[in-house]
Scaffold this motif. Sequence first.
Motif, PDB file in Angstrom:
ATOM      1  N   GLN A 141       0.605  -1.204   0.021  1.00  0.00           N
ATOM      2  CA  GLN A 141      -0.438  -0.212  -0.260  1.00  0.00           C
ATOM      3  C   GLN A 141       0.650   1.227  -0.044  1.00  0.00           C
ATOM      4  OE1 GLN A 141      -2.620   0.478   2.752  1.00  0.00           O
ATOM      5  NE2 GLN A 141      -3.073  -1.279   2.483  1.00  0.00           N
ATOM      6  N   GLU A 142       1.699   1.237   0.851  1.00  0.00           N
ATOM      7  CA  GLU A 142       2.454   2.645   1.242  1.00  0.00           C
ATOM      8  C   GLU A 142       3.643   2.863  -0.425  1.00  0.00           C
ATOM      9  OE1 GLU A 142       5.136  -1.086   3.241  1.00  0.00           O
ATOM     10  OE2 GLU A 142       2.904   0.050   2.789  1.00  0.00           O
ATOM     11  N   THR A 143       3.794   1.710  -1.209  1.00  0.00           N
ATOM     12  CA  THR A 143       5.166   2.485  -2.097  1.00  0.00           C
ATOM     13  C   THR A 143       3.904   2.098  -3.726  1.00  0.00           C
ATOM     14  OG1 THR A 143       4.799  -0.017  -2.360  1.00  0.00           O
ATOM     15  CG2 THR A 143       6.857   1.358  -0.660  1.00  0.00           C
ATOM     16  N   THR A 144       2.610   2.035  -3.266  1.00  0.00           N
ATOM     17  CA  THR A 144       1.871   2.309  -4.842  1.00  0.00           C
ATOM     18  C   THR A 144       1.498   3.647  -5.062  1.00  0.00           C
ATOM     19  OG1 THR A 144       1.157  -0.339  -4.231  1.00  0.00           O
ATOM     20  CG2 THR A 144       0.285   0.779  -6.098  1.00  0.00           C
ATOM     21  N   GLY A 145       1.911   3.549  -6.473  1.00  0.00           N
ATOM     22  CA  GLY A 145       1.263   5.018  -7.106  1.00  0.00           C
ATOM     23  C   GLY A 145      -0.052   4.889  -7.368  1.00  0.00           C
ATOM     24  N   ASN A 173      -5.951  -4.748  -1.198  1.00  0.00           N
ATOM     25  CA  ASN A 173      -4.647  -4.133  -0.685  1.00  0.00           C
ATOM     26  C   ASN A 173      -4.524  -2.829  -0.676  1.00  0.00           C
ATOM     27  OD1 ASN A 173      -2.124  -4.478   1.341  1.00  0.00           O
ATOM     28  ND2 ASN A 173      -1.152  -4.660  -0.597  1.00  0.00           N
ATOM     29  N   VAL A 174      -5.402  -1.537  -0.831  1.00  0.00           N
ATOM     30  CA  VAL A 174      -5.259  -0.746  -1.151  1.00  0.00           C
ATOM     31  C   VAL A 174      -5.592   0.423  -0.373  1.00  0.00           C
ATOM     32  CG1 VAL A 174      -6.647  -0.749  -3.317  1.00  0.00           C
ATOM     33  CG2 VAL A 174      -8.423  -0.548  -1.442  1.00  0.00           C
ATOM     34  N   ARG A 175      -5.406   1.725  -0.475  1.00  0.00           N
ATOM     35  CA  ARG A 175      -5.700   2.931   0.563  1.00  0.00           C
ATOM     36  C   ARG A 175      -7.065   3.266   0.065  1.00  0.00           C
ATOM     37  NH1 ARG A 175      -0.219   3.984  -1.708  1.00  0.00           N
ATOM     38  NH2 ARG A 175      -1.650   5.741  -3.029  1.00  0.00           N
TER      39      ARG A 175
END
Length: 303
Positions: A147-151, A176-178
């Motif tokens: 999550q923290e690294t996905t654009g 696995n999303v924000r």
Amino acid sequence: MTSHMGTTDGTAGRTTAADSGTWVLGDLPVRRIGFGAMRLTHLAAGSPSDRDRVTGVLRRAVELGVNHIDTAAFYFSETRSANELINRALAPYADELVITTKVGPGRDPSGEWWWATPEQLRGQVEENLRQLGRDQLDVVNLRVPRQETTGSIAEHFGALAELRTAGLIRHLGVSNVRPDHLAQARAIAPVVCVQNAYGIGSPAAEHALLDACGEQGIAYVPFFAIAGAGKEAGAAAEDDSAVREIALAHGVSPAQLRLAWTLSRGAHVLAIPGTGNPDHLVENVAAGSLRLAPEEVARLGAA
């Protein structure tokens, strides 16, 4: 304290997945206790599962009223494929059976992981169709990397939306999303579910996302709800004292309590516990009928 669970023996009054309630996933009614296929292909030690045993577990799940099965083409071991086990056990599929799968991650024949480009997602969808023996997939989740690294996920989700328009997919979800990923996806096509890691002890941001999904009429489907800190390795060795005490008071296992608490978080929450063990399957289904008091829910939420 007396547990509010039904019986789990072979009598007519046995607990079934129907006792967990129902949610409509897009236009597909599903019981809130479902089944995750990840653990079908191998034992905890890594050795192959018993093919007849796990196909029996799948058939028993359906007998117990489960009609929501979560799988993926990348759930395979050296000699087992979850999708093909599902096909062998349950085809021809009952009309009410909903099979959800996910794309994004891939594994080559040697088991090495890779992530699909938007152009490669169609091949992953077709692979699921072939293995499951279906002409259309009920629900496809776009699983994203950490999550923290996905654009932005817009290009990938847009590719799946095109496959939905083409008729290969009925409904779309994200995994696995924000919150910003969910907003990006919803701007492109309807989203029927969010599948994220969640359970007792999850961070405040994930509690908030679960609540937001409920407000938007989107199903929230937690994975690792039983495992807690153990995640892929299985249930955590040590349960919080609140988990142990409340489970004991209800006469249930900590795993059952974790499932019941997760379901208590909202009518839109669907559980997909996975197991290759027929006894654990019955226990998981029974957890769908356990009703916790508000003070118990609050205490566990603070654990």
